[in-house]
Design a protein around this motif. Structure first.
Motif, PDB file in Angstrom:
ATOM      1  N   UNK A 331       3.971  -3.845  -3.112  1.00 33.46           N
ATOM      2  CA  UNK A 331       4.634  -2.638  -2.609  1.00 33.46           C
ATOM      3  C   UNK A 331       4.241  -2.313  -1.169  1.00 33.46           C
ATOM      4  N   UNK A 332       3.150  -2.884  -0.686  1.00 32.12           N
ATOM      5  CA  UNK A 332       2.717  -2.547   0.669  1.00 32.12           C
ATOM      6  C   UNK A 332       3.580  -3.228   1.739  1.00 32.12           C
ATOM      7  N   UNK A 333       3.749  -4.564   1.695  1.00 34.76           N
ATOM      8  CA  UNK A 333       4.671  -5.154   2.687  1.00 34.76           C
ATOM      9  C   UNK A 333       6.081  -4.582   2.554  1.00 34.76           C
ATOM     10  N   UNK A 334       6.458  -4.217   1.331  1.00 39.50           N
ATOM     11  CA  UNK A 334       7.761  -3.593   1.110  1.00 39.50           C
ATOM     12  C   UNK A 334       7.862  -2.296   1.926  1.00 39.50           C
ATOM     13  N   UNK A 335       6.825  -1.462   1.818  1.00 39.31           N
ATOM     14  CA  UNK A 335       6.839  -0.192   2.546  1.00 39.31           C
ATOM     15  C   UNK A 335       6.781  -0.421   4.059  1.00 39.31           C
ATOM     16  N   UNK A 336       6.033  -1.459   4.475  1.00 36.21           N
ATOM     17  CA  UNK A 336       5.955  -1.743   5.915  1.00 36.21           C
ATOM     18  C   UNK A 336       7.325  -2.121   6.448  1.00 36.21           C
ATOM     19  N   UNK A 337       8.035  -2.913   5.655  1.00 36.01           N
ATOM     20  CA  UNK A 337       9.353  -3.338   6.077  1.00 36.01           C
ATOM     21  C   UNK A 337      10.300  -2.131   6.148  1.00 36.01           C
ATOM     22  N   UNK A 338      10.188  -1.238   5.161  1.00 38.45           N
ATOM     23  CA  UNK A 338      11.028  -0.043   5.156  1.00 38.45           C
ATOM     24  C   UNK A 338      10.784   0.807   6.394  1.00 38.45           C
ATOM     25  N   UNK A 339       9.529   0.816   6.879  1.00 36.10           N
ATOM     26  CA  UNK A 339       9.294   1.635   8.069  1.00 36.10           C
ATOM     27  C   UNK A 339       9.451   0.803   9.346  1.00 36.10           C
ATOM     28  N   UNK A 340      10.149  -0.330   9.217  1.00 36.01           N
ATOM     29  CA  UNK A 340      10.522  -1.150  10.378  1.00 36.01           C
ATOM     30  C   UNK A 340       9.332  -1.763  11.102  1.00 36.01           C
ATOM     31  N   UNK A 341       8.226  -1.943  10.393  1.00 32.12           N
ATOM     32  CA  UNK A 341       7.085  -2.562  11.057  1.00 32.12           C
ATOM     33  C   UNK A 341       6.894  -4.002  10.605  1.00 32.12           C
ATOM     34  N   UNK A 342       7.784  -4.498   9.748  1.00 36.56           N
ATOM     35  CA  UNK A 342       7.617  -5.850   9.226  1.00 36.56           C
ATOM     36  C   UNK A 342       8.993  -6.423   8.954  1.00 36.56           C
TER      37      UNK A 342
END
Ligand code: ARG
Length: 467
Positions: A331-342
């Motif tokens: 869920x962490x890389x998922x959230x990073x991607x959602x906030x446009x950082x990944x």
């Protein structure tokens, strides 16, 4: 009826939350670390005290995260808290560290222990010796032998793939598996400890004999206690994983904080109980010389059958911890991607299963690569250094948040504020300094891995500006 999902599913109950906390924490550590700690401390009372103290420090950590979890219920948990506290840069470094070392390294280490104990029951096929000596040299980490212990590593990899699959097909499947396995493991550990105490021909004087410190301990008390905490912290670690899945817990503002509290309290109880049981059947000097302390204790009471029994317990325990970690971490890389950082693709939701499937796969592949790297003891050491660096920042963040968002509703406030977070901060600093001075190489390696994510950060920032 067919539906296409674009969001994750809030399907985890309070029970599942408690089980994700307790079940991710109880893994390999409690079966391994007490022996090293006995060597370092040499006194049964001190050993029990360190387990209690490490548990209480962990509990403060849980309180701190409970305050944050009551305020924000988005997927990503701690990653989101860091974003609110310190902004993109720090939260990105945290997310990167979670994916590149902290969680995937832990998964590799836990899967390895799982496979070792499966090896108690089956004979692994090993590659010819010539292959096993083949190695790569990695700067700082030294030589890596990918084919060494190939049988064990293959089983570790198979476990990671299997559990990634289970979590791919649904958060409720993963959560239910976690609940069942955790009930079973807490149940057997408690029964096992009670049987040791009831049937073992032990002695209370092994557990309490009036607090006499051996001379070697009293000379270096300060640094030895610091070192022994490392073992206990490994065993207690992963208490924070539940925050990552906040976005999938029902009524998360209530259930995540409660999950943290109950989960950590249960684990403190279980750990203190089993240590008392170990000590009851064997004096601390003997414990210090039994690296597989749980098996030695079991053999004393149940004979040869004890070895089988304890291997089975370790297999179940590590399997559950691995599942908890795989479920939560993706869920962490998922959230990073959602906030446009990944990368965008990591933020995709599986149209049918409603899970962060791309994120799960990337995490699974990287954990398998780390299994092959095979430097498990080093992994656990630098994992802990990197983890505690962020626990420290997180604790300081409570003060930052009270200033920055004084009016956001806080259903759970840190108990004992401001003293408890201050104690946590002091303790985390002491622990980090102790590791930095006694285990410099691993600490530096941890730092390098944390900062190795920077190029991606600048790339993501550059890209999002262009869009
Ligand atoms: N407590 C677990 C064990 O004893 C290890 C936790 C690893 N850390 C983590 N952040 N997942 O095996």
């Amino acid at each position: 009826m067919k539906q296409t999902r674009t969001e994750l599913i809030r399907g985890l109950s309070l029970t599942a939350a408690v089980m994700i906390v307790a079940g991710s924490m109880i893994g390999s550590g409690i079966f391994r670390k007490p022996s090293t700690m006995a060597q370092q401390l040499g006194s049964p009372e001190l050993l029990i005290l360190v387990w209690i103290a490490a548990g209480l420090i962990t509990l403060i950590g849980a309180f701190i995260n409970a305050e944050m979890a009551g305020m924000f219920d988005d997927t990503g948990g701690q990653y989101i808290y860091f974003k609110k506290m310190y902004g993109d840069f720090t939260s990105y470094l945290y997310g990167w560290s979670i994916l590149s070392v902290i969680q995937t390294g832990s998964q590799a280490a836990i899967a390895y222990v799982f496979a070792e104990y499966v090896g108690y029951f089956v004979n692994y096929f090993e590659l010819p010796a010539a292959w096993q000596q083949f190695y790569f040299t990695i700067p700082l980490a030294g030589k890596i032998y990918p084919f060494f212990d190939f049988g064990t590593k293959s089983v570790a990899i198979a476990a990671i793939i299997f559990l990634t699959g289970i979590n791919y097909i649904g958060v409720i499947t993963g959560g239910s598996l976690q609940t069942v396995v955790t009930y079973i493991k807490i149940g057997i550990i408690v029964i096992f400890s009670l049987l040791l105490i009831l049937l073992g021909n032990g002695s209370i004087s092994n557990v309490y004999s009036g607090f006499q410190l051996p001379e070697s301990t009293s000379r270096n008390l300060f640094s030895l206690i610091g070192l022994s905490f490392a073992g206990a912290f490994w065993a207690y670690d992963a208490w924070n994983n539940i925050t990552f899945v906040s976005g999938e817990v029902k009524n998360a503002n209530r259930n995540v904080p409660l999950g943290l509290l109950f989960g950590v309290l249960i684990v403190i109880g279980v750990y203190v109980l089993i240590n008392i049981a170990y000590l009851y059947v064997m004096p601390i000097s003997e414990m210090a010389n039994s690296p597989l302390v749980a098996a030695s204790a079991a053999e004393k009471v149940f004979g040869n059958f004890g070895g089988n029994l304890i291997s089975l317990i370790v297999i179940i325990s590590t399997f559950g911890a691995l599942n908890g970690s795989i479920l939560a971490t993706a869920r962490v890389p998922f959230a990073m991607s959602k906030s446009k950082l990944f990368f965008d693709s990591l933020g995709k939701v599986h149209p049918r299963f409603g899970t962060p499937h791309v994120s799960l796969i990337v995490q699974g592949i990287w954990s398998c690569v780390l299994v092959l790297s095979g430097t498990f003891d080093t992994i656990t050491d630098y994992v802990m250094f990197a983890s505690w660096l962020f626990y420290l920042l997180g604790a300081y963040g409570v003060f930052v948040m009270r200033k920055k968002f004084p009016d956001v509703k806080r259903p759970y406030k840190v108990w004992g504020y401001p003293y408890t977070p201050i104690i946590f901060l002091l303790f985390a600093s002491y622990y980090l300094i102790a590791t930095l001075t006694s285990d410099t190489e691993n600490a530096m390696l941890g730092l390098i891995l944390v900062f190795s994510g920077l190029p991606f950060y600048f790339y993501s920032k550059y890209r999002s500006k262009k869009l």
